[in-house]
Design an enzyme around this catalytic site. Structure first.
Site, mmCIF file in Angstrom:
data_model
loop_
_atom_site.group_PDB
_atom_site.id
_atom_site.type_symbol
_atom_site.label_atom_id
_atom_site.label_comp_id
_atom_site.label_asym_id
_atom_site.label_seq_id
_atom_site.Cartn_x
_atom_site.Cartn_y
_atom_site.Cartn_z
ATOM 1 N N HIS A 275 0.910 -1.148 -0.020
ATOM 2 C CA HIS A 275 -0.072 -0.046 0.070
ATOM 3 C C HIS A 275 0.679 1.392 -0.118
ATOM 4 O O HIS A 275 0.944 1.951 -0.994
ATOM 5 C CB HIS A 275 -1.034 -0.032 1.246
ATOM 6 C CG HIS A 275 -1.917 -1.231 1.193
ATOM 7 N ND1 HIS A 275 -2.673 -1.474 0.139
ATOM 8 C CD2 HIS A 275 -2.109 -2.034 2.184
ATOM 9 C CE1 HIS A 275 -3.401 -2.689 0.517
ATOM 10 N NE2 HIS A 275 -3.086 -2.973 1.725
ATOM 11 N N ASP A 326 -5.290 -8.300 -3.067
ATOM 12 C CA ASP A 326 -5.320 -7.816 -1.514
ATOM 13 C C ASP A 326 -6.789 -8.359 -0.944
ATOM 14 O O ASP A 326 -6.867 -9.666 -0.801
ATOM 15 C CB ASP A 326 -5.366 -6.510 -1.288
ATOM 16 C CG ASP A 326 -5.350 -6.061 0.383
ATOM 17 O OD1 ASP A 326 -5.406 -6.996 0.916
ATOM 18 O OD2 ASP A 326 -5.223 -4.830 0.502
#
Length: 453
Positions: A275, A326
């Site tokens: 991220h 994810d």
């Protein structure tokens, strides 16, 4: 040894698309079927040689999904009801984690990894932290949950890097809550001792992960980093996904999460920050200067309202980019690649931050490197024979001239356009059908229903 020959109507060879490419694959012929490697690549072969398997469309190196939480797939659709933030979404996620067992997790992950294969993914990085039974009681095999994921990848015919995750606290100075007891080994040393028992196989490699700076106390970080360093294993970490985590880290340690990781030896070329959304300029310099990679997960970052990370600045600073799905709001690495560019266009109001070739490298070679498979993700002699073919005649892809295949794949195609996926030289997906999991939608529905119970 066995040899197979593939004729690729069009193939992306790293920088451009070539028509008429012949790839030969050699393998031991073992039942595992994961050891096949590319023996030779020949271009300018306009017609298929006798006996060659014909792959019509655009063939790419296999895609690497560098960040996965397989059990989050249960939340697709369900988590869209109502409003909230990442933190309210997290409570829904915990409710699913509470119900996992080794058997139900294997069934779910098998179906999720089969969905990935249908989307052209040949290797997954599973960021795995649901280690123990309810209340934190270890299973008779302390790695039963990790072994279930490794077995699920074999069931689905893809490779896996099990990123066994250290997760010890609920926040800075806070013990794990009732949900998180399943995640914790009590200390980083106990985590390391459990992980040391895990063994690699033809289709599976073992890596490490620090869940986040809020979940691993600062004085425990070096133990995880040393474990990975001694094994030359990949090390991943959720980094600055939320501003609340940054604020808490500053309050507890007087520094950003990136600086805290740097001070405890976590950063480096085998490390990937996942991220990396809310970074300072100094953070970006630390990550790039240390060669630490960055895994962007655009479909999840937008689904959870996390924000848009500074991907271009990170890459300019020296941080290699990879991609992951994810939470599996969708499983589509072509969409992840496209979204990274389109997010940057929205942020800057300018176009063309990455070429299609650069985005494909993030989805293939650089993703595999981040997962400890540097011998995968390219169509060249010596590489693992992992590749995927995208149709050029669907309603999304029909029209552009074939030499624009890379641009078509990134900016128009979707997972629905994947026709073939080959892992280790053997078909896992042929003509859009999975060879090992015949009915993937039913497998997903049954596994999810068992967990929603």
């Amino acid at each position: 040894m066995t040899e197979r020959t593939y004729w690729l109507e069009h193939a992306w060879l790293g920088t451009f698309v070539e028509p008429g490419v012949v790839v030969t694959v050699t393998s031991s012929g073992s039942a595992a079927g994961a050891d096949g490697r590319i023996g030779a690549v020949r271009t300018d072969v306009p017609t298929p040689p006798p006996g060659a398997e014909i792959l019509r469309g655009l063939t790419l190196p296999g895609l690497a999904n560098a960040h996965s939480h397989a059990f989050h797939r249960v939340l697709r659709g369900t988590a869209q009801v109502g409003s909230g933030t990442f933190w309210t979404w997290r409570e829904l996620m915990y409710s699913v984690a509470d119900r996992l067992t080794p058997d139900t997790y294997r069934a779910l992950a098998r179906a999720v990894y089969a969905e990935m294969a249908l989307a052209g993914v040949t290797c997954v990085g599973e960021f795995h932290y649901v280690h123990h039974g309810p209340g934190g009681t270890p299973y008779s095999d302390p790695n039963a949950m990790g072994e279930a994921l490794i077995a699920a990848a074999a069931d689905a015919g893809i490779r896996i890097t099990l990123l066994d995750t250290c997760y010890l606290s609920a926040g800075f100075g806070e013990p794990p809550d009732n949900h998180q007891l399943r995640f914790s080994d009590g200390s980083a040393q106990a985590w390391a001792e459990r992980c040391a028992v895990l063994g690699e196989r033809d289709h599976a490699r073992i890596g490490a992960a620090v869940h986040s700076v809020r979940a691993v106390p600062a004085d425990q970080l070096a133990t995880v980093a040393q474990w990975a360093q001694e094994r030359r294993a990949p090390l991943h970490v959720h980094l600055s996904e939320q501003t609340a985590e940054n604020d808490a880290c500053l309050a507890a340690h007087g520094r950003t999460p990136t600086r805290l990781l740097a001070d405890h030896g976590v950063l480096g070329p085998r490390t990937t920050g996942v991220h990396s959304t809310h970074l300072t300029g100094d953070d970006i310099a630390l990550l790039g200067g240390s060669g630490t990679g960055t895994c962007m997960c655009p479909t999840t970052e937008r689904d959870l309202a996390d924000g848009i990370g500074p991907a271009t600045a990170l890459q300019r600073a020296g941080s290699p980019l990879s991609l992951g799905s994810d939470s599996h709001a969708v499983i589509d690495l072509l969409e992840e690649a496209r979204a990274m560019e389109l997010n940057e266009r929205l942020r800057t109001r300018t176009r063309g931050h990455w070429t299609a070739a650069a985005l494909l490298r993030a989805a293939s070679a650089d993703g595999h490197a981040a997962l400890g498979w540097p011998d995968a993700g390219t169509l060249e002699p010596g590489a693992l024979a992992d590749f995927t073919t995208v149709a050029l005649d669907s309603v999304r892809t029909a029209g552009p001239v074939p030499r624009l295949g890379a641009e078509t794949a990134v900016f128009a195609a979707s997972a629905a356009d994947v026709r073939h996926t080959v892992v280790g030289g053997r078909h896992v997906v042929r003509d859009g059908a999975h060879a090992l999991v015949p009915d993937v939608p039913s497998a997903l529905a049954d596994a999810i229903e068992a967990l929603r119970g």
